[in-house]
Design a protein around this motif. Structure first.
Motif, PDB file in Angstrom:
ATOM      1  N   ASP A 193      13.851  -7.403  -4.103  1.00 49.64           N
ATOM      2  CA  ASP A 193      14.383  -7.742  -5.666  1.00 49.64           C
ATOM      3  C   ASP A 193      13.016  -8.233  -6.234  1.00 49.64           C
ATOM      4  OD1 ASP A 193      16.898  -7.871  -4.888  1.00 49.64           O
ATOM      5  OD2 ASP A 193      17.143  -9.841  -3.731  1.00 49.64           O
ATOM      6  N   ILE A 194      12.276  -7.333  -6.556  1.00 47.08           N
ATOM      7  CA  ILE A 194      11.033  -7.609  -7.314  1.00 47.08           C
ATOM      8  C   ILE A 194      11.359  -7.607  -8.687  1.00 47.08           C
ATOM      9  CG2 ILE A 194       8.791  -6.369  -8.007  1.00 47.08           C
ATOM     10  CD1 ILE A 194       8.829  -7.265  -5.177  1.00 47.08           C
ATOM     11  N   THR A 195      10.666  -8.698  -9.430  1.00 43.89           N
ATOM     12  CA  THR A 195      10.743  -9.068 -10.693  1.00 43.89           C
ATOM     13  C   THR A 195       9.800  -8.535 -11.440  1.00 43.89           C
ATOM     14  OG1 THR A 195       9.663 -11.107 -10.688  1.00 43.89           O
ATOM     15  CG2 THR A 195      12.066 -11.127 -10.145  1.00 43.89           C
ATOM     16  N   THR A 196       8.251  -8.136 -10.840  1.00 40.43           N
ATOM     17  CA  THR A 196       7.106  -7.980 -11.802  1.00 40.43           C
ATOM     18  C   THR A 196       6.178  -6.839 -11.173  1.00 40.43           C
ATOM     19  OG1 THR A 196       7.005 -10.463 -12.470  1.00 40.43           O
ATOM     20  CG2 THR A 196       5.050  -9.123 -12.798  1.00 40.43           C
ATOM     21  N   ILE A 197       5.953  -6.104 -11.821  1.00 36.06           N
ATOM     22  CA  ILE A 197       4.995  -4.922 -11.361  1.00 36.06           C
ATOM     23  C   ILE A 197       3.818  -4.971 -12.375  1.00 36.06           C
ATOM     24  CG2 ILE A 197       4.562  -2.652 -10.809  1.00 36.06           C
ATOM     25  CD1 ILE A 197       7.492  -2.211 -10.159  1.00 36.06           C
ATOM     26  N   ALA A 198       2.379  -4.867 -11.887  1.00 40.50           N
ATOM     27  CA  ALA A 198       1.201  -4.526 -12.472  1.00 40.50           C
ATOM     28  C   ALA A 198       0.933  -3.202 -12.145  1.00 40.50           C
ATOM     29  CB  ALA A 198       0.293  -5.512 -12.145  1.00 40.50           C
ATOM     30  N   ALA A 199       0.573  -2.366 -12.844  1.00 41.30           N
ATOM     31  CA  ALA A 199       0.092  -1.049 -12.468  1.00 41.30           C
ATOM     32  C   ALA A 199      -0.938  -0.363 -13.451  1.00 41.30           C
ATOM     33  CB  ALA A 199       1.284  -0.298 -12.090  1.00 41.30           C
ATOM     34  N   VAL A 200      -1.339   0.760 -13.231  1.00 41.27           N
ATOM     35  CA  VAL A 200      -2.206   1.323 -14.134  1.00 41.27           C
ATOM     36  C   VAL A 200      -1.684   2.752 -14.645  1.00 41.27           C
ATOM     37  CG1 VAL A 200      -4.375   0.971 -12.945  1.00 41.27           C
ATOM     38  CG2 VAL A 200      -3.302   2.961 -12.000  1.00 41.27           C
ATOM     39  N   PRO A 201      -1.965   3.384 -15.596  1.00 44.30           N
ATOM     40  CA  PRO A 201      -1.046   4.254 -16.301  1.00 44.30           C
ATOM     41  C   PRO A 201      -0.636   5.569 -15.471  1.00 44.30           C
ATOM     42  CG  PRO A 201      -2.862   3.506 -17.753  1.00 44.30           C
ATOM     43  CD  PRO A 201      -3.129   2.677 -16.450  1.00 44.30           C
ATOM     44  N   PRO A 202      -1.643   6.165 -14.716  1.00 47.79           N
ATOM     45  CA  PRO A 202      -1.178   7.188 -13.803  1.00 47.79           C
ATOM     46  C   PRO A 202       0.228   7.032 -13.069  1.00 47.79           C
ATOM     47  CG  PRO A 202      -3.360   7.077 -13.751  1.00 47.79           C
ATOM     48  CD  PRO A 202      -3.078   5.759 -14.427  1.00 47.79           C
ATOM     49  N   LEU A 203       0.213   5.710 -12.566  1.00 49.07           N
ATOM     50  CA  LEU A 203       1.413   5.234 -11.594  1.00 49.07           C
ATOM     51  C   LEU A 203       2.631   5.115 -12.541  1.00 49.07           C
ATOM     52  CD1 LEU A 203       2.749   4.512  -8.952  1.00 49.07           C
ATOM     53  CD2 LEU A 203       1.849   2.297  -9.399  1.00 49.07           C
TER      54      LEU A 203
ATOM     55  N   ASP B 143       0.818  -1.235   0.053  1.00 52.55           N
ATOM     56  CA  ASP B 143      -0.025   0.021  -0.077  1.00 52.55           C
ATOM     57  C   ASP B 143       0.702   1.312  -0.145  1.00 52.55           C
ATOM     58  OD1 ASP B 143      -2.682  -1.056   0.021  1.00 52.55           O
ATOM     59  OD2 ASP B 143      -2.124  -1.933   2.183  1.00 52.55           O
ATOM     60  N   TYR B 144       1.140   1.875  -1.025  1.00 53.38           N
ATOM     61  CA  TYR B 144       2.149   2.837  -1.060  1.00 53.38           C
ATOM     62  C   TYR B 144       1.269   4.334  -1.069  1.00 53.38           C
ATOM     63  CZ  TYR B 144       0.171   3.558  -6.009  1.00 53.38           C
ATOM     64  OH  TYR B 144      -0.470   3.908  -7.030  1.00 53.38           O
ATOM     65  N   LEU B 145       2.188   5.142  -0.518  1.00 53.64           N
ATOM     66  CA  LEU B 145       1.863   6.591  -0.298  1.00 53.64           C
ATOM     67  C   LEU B 145       2.443   7.547  -1.556  1.00 53.64           C
ATOM     68  CD1 LEU B 145       2.143   6.917   3.380  1.00 53.64           C
ATOM     69  CD2 LEU B 145       0.037   6.704   2.255  1.00 53.64           C
ATOM     70  N   MET B 146       3.316   6.914  -1.881  1.00 49.11           N
ATOM     71  CA  MET B 146       4.223   8.044  -2.814  1.00 49.11           C
ATOM     72  C   MET B 146       4.866   6.854  -3.890  1.00 49.11           C
ATOM     73  SD  MET B 146       5.820  10.956  -0.530  1.00 49.11           S
ATOM     74  CE  MET B 146       6.537  11.893  -2.110  1.00 49.11           C
ATOM     75  N   ALA B 147       4.812   7.305  -5.096  1.00 49.95           N
ATOM     76  CA  ALA B 147       5.434   6.480  -6.263  1.00 49.95           C
ATOM     77  C   ALA B 147       6.846   6.152  -5.628  1.00 49.95           C
ATOM     78  CB  ALA B 147       5.753   7.369  -7.473  1.00 49.95           C
ATOM     79  N   ARG B 148       7.497   6.978  -4.895  1.00 52.74           N
ATOM     80  CA  ARG B 148       8.904   6.282  -4.509  1.00 52.74           C
ATOM     81  C   ARG B 148       8.984   5.356  -3.844  1.00 52.74           C
ATOM     82  NH1 ARG B 148      13.502   8.951  -5.714  1.00 52.74           N
ATOM     83  NH2 ARG B 148      12.186  10.822  -6.371  1.00 52.74           N
ATOM     84  N   ASP B 149       7.894   4.935  -3.022  1.00 48.80           N
ATOM     85  CA  ASP B 149       7.736   3.775  -2.130  1.00 48.80           C
ATOM     86  C   ASP B 149       7.920   2.487  -2.917  1.00 48.80           C
ATOM     87  OD1 ASP B 149       7.279   5.448   0.063  1.00 48.80           O
ATOM     88  OD2 ASP B 149       5.123   5.446  -0.076  1.00 48.80           O
TER      89      ASP B 149
END
Length: 511
Positions: free
Chosen positions: A240-250, A225-231
């Motif tokens: 060591d994350i390999t995969t992210i799912a996100a929406v266009p604004p993020l 649960d992030y507060l800022m994109a830098r999180d």
């Protein structure tokens, strides 16, 4: 692409048995659950649920951040013979009260702060409990084993906004969720050595699939649960994350940040949902994460995912939504019912086993969206007629053309204009209102509200923004309010939404 995935459907809660017992399944800041621990913990939670809610098929709701219970509930509820109703933690009292009443939930698990916002009667028939109290009662119980539920048994109700009215509950079966997990894990190529950062809300179809597809593949999920994109950058580096799912604004925010080269290089795949990627954003993502495979996707809750674009084609076709995912048949149907020709616009129709079971207790809206597949369909059966306009090019790739309905898609959220309009009128400050989604480079669409004041216009203009912020979740609060002494009418006497949209769009485009 490897061989076709195995379509065998097991009960959904068997996903907890997919990974090696000692391998990490769920990683939090302060602890890690192995697959063995995951199965034990969800078994204990299921045992507690079965004891507390004895009616088979009863609905249990969660209104939580990405806590352990929120992550385990999709499997624990069905293991107990119940139906999970996840509630987006960004929603506020009015939306939550509607979901609880509409679903007939018998139990709501939330934190004390959220429960305190509810008013008398909002819980309907539900009892409210805090997560800590649930675990205190569950940890001493003997775990329930995996269920033997039928593939078509109801597993979850996910609430999504319609083009008019309040959110409606999409009914998803064990087969819907299981095959969705198999499909996504297959075409993304997720493996046992992958760590998936779960940033999407778990109440969304693809947000929940972050868990299920990763566990199907035997990988590990890291909820955030992030507060800022830098999180997000910090989490990628730490875990060591390999995969992210996100929406266009993020994605846009993440491309604008300075990523240490070594951290950016950890990412193997990026997956997009909740709105189309623009060509500039695709180029920015490819430049920022040159070693990662980018998967643009299109989907709708009523059929989970529908299409994805092979990463090998992204650079040449940056705005395409690709082709059908495994287990889906995606057709372009011309207005006269035939197969649309190359580059001819038509309605996207999705058939196959990913199609949901309809809307909960809403036969009328179910009949509008869920209809028999076209005669030329290979899979046949019931299909979702999306209302979205697409075209298929000569290479067989699909391209999004527009939405038939008035839905607003902002920051990856689907927003009903009527919900925003009803909230404005309910304040007592507004006599008439029209909510519109105006193109916005950061949000996809920004919500603009055109309103005529009720009573003192100056007082209404001063008070409305705060009133809406109290009643609506942040993503539904209008970014701009336009006040009118008289609302424009169309030739048939209705509020002229089309004229207002054209006017405001032109004004925004013109700066």
């Amino acid at each position: 692409m490897p061989a076709a995935p195995d379509p065998t459907v097991h009960p959904l809660d068997h996903l907890a048995l997919r990974g090696r017992p000692e391998a990490a399944a769920l990683i939090f800041k302060d602890r890690t659950l192995s697959y063995e621990a995951l199965n034990r913990r969800l078994g204990q939670l299921a045992a507690w649920l079965a004891r507390e809610v004895s009616e088979p098929g009863a609905r249990v709701a969660t209104w939580l951040p990405k806590s352990e219970l929120a992550c385990l509930m999709p499997l624990a509820a069905v293991r107990a013979g119940l139906v999970h109703v996840p509630v987006n933690p960004l929603l506020k009292r009015a939306q939550v009260a509607h979901i609880l009443a509409d679903s007939g939930a018998r139990l709501l698990i939330a934190n004390a702060g959220r429960v305190a916002t509810l008013e008398p009667g909002d819980l309907a028939e539900a009892a409210a409990l805090e997560e800590s109290a649930v675990w205190a009662a569950a940890e001493g119980l003997a775990p329930l084993g995996p269920s033997e539920a039928a593939p078509d048994a109801l597993a979850a109700i996910l609430y999504t906004s319609g083009s008019t009215g309040r959110p409606k509950g999409v009914m998803l079966s064990h087969a819907n969720l299981w095959l969705g997990a198999v499909s996504v894990a297959h075409y993304l190529g997720v493996g046992v050595d992958d760590r998936v950062l779960a940033v999407l809300p778990l109440a969304f179809d693809y947000g929940q699939n972050q868990l299920l597809s990763t566990w199907y593949a035997g990988g590990a999920v890291v909820p955030l649960d992030y507060l800022m994109a830098r999180d997000v950058i910090k989490a990628v580096e730490r875990h060591d994350i390999t995969t992210i799912a996100a929406v266009p604004p993020l994605w846009l925010q993440l491309t604008e940040l300075d990523w240490p080269e070594a951290v950016a290089a950890k990412l193997r795949r990026l997956t997009n949902s909740g709105g189309a990627l623009t060509e500039p954003l695709v180029r920015a993502l490819r430049a920022r994460f040159p070693g990662a495979r980018l998967f643009p996707m299109y989907g709708l809750t009523e059929a989970f995912r529908s299409t994805y674009l092979d990463p090998a084609l992204v650079d040449a076709h940056p705005t395409s939504i690709g082709t059908a995912i495994p287990f889906a048949e995606v057709m372009v149907v011309a207005d006269d019912g035939r197969v649309a020709g190359p580059n001819e616009e038509g309605e996207l129709v999705h058939a196959g086993p990913l199609v949901a079971q309809g809307y909960w207790r809403d036969a009328e809206r179910t009949a509008e969206r869920f209809k028999p597949a076209p005669a030329f369909s290979r899979m046949g059966g019931m299909a979702v007629w999306s209302g979205d306009r697409v075209r298929r090019d000569e290479a067989g790739l699909l391209h999004f053309a527009g939405r038939r309905d008035a839905m607003i898609k902002t920051s990856g959220n689907r927003v009903s204009p009527q919900e925003v309009e009803d909230a404005a009128i309910a304040t007592g400050l507004v006599a008439e209102a029209v909510a519109l989604g105006i193109p916005d480079s950061s949000l996809g669409q920004a919500i603009h509200l055109v309103a005529r004041a009720k009573g003192d216009a100056a007082a209404a203009e001063a008070a409305l923004p705060a009133a809406l912020a109290r009643e609506l979740p942040g993503f539904m609060v209008p970014r701009v309010i336009h006040w009118r002494e008289d609302m424009p009418l169309s030739p048939n006497g209705k509020l002229d939404r089309t004229g207002l949209y054209l006017e405001l769009s032109a004004a925004v485009a013109g700066g």
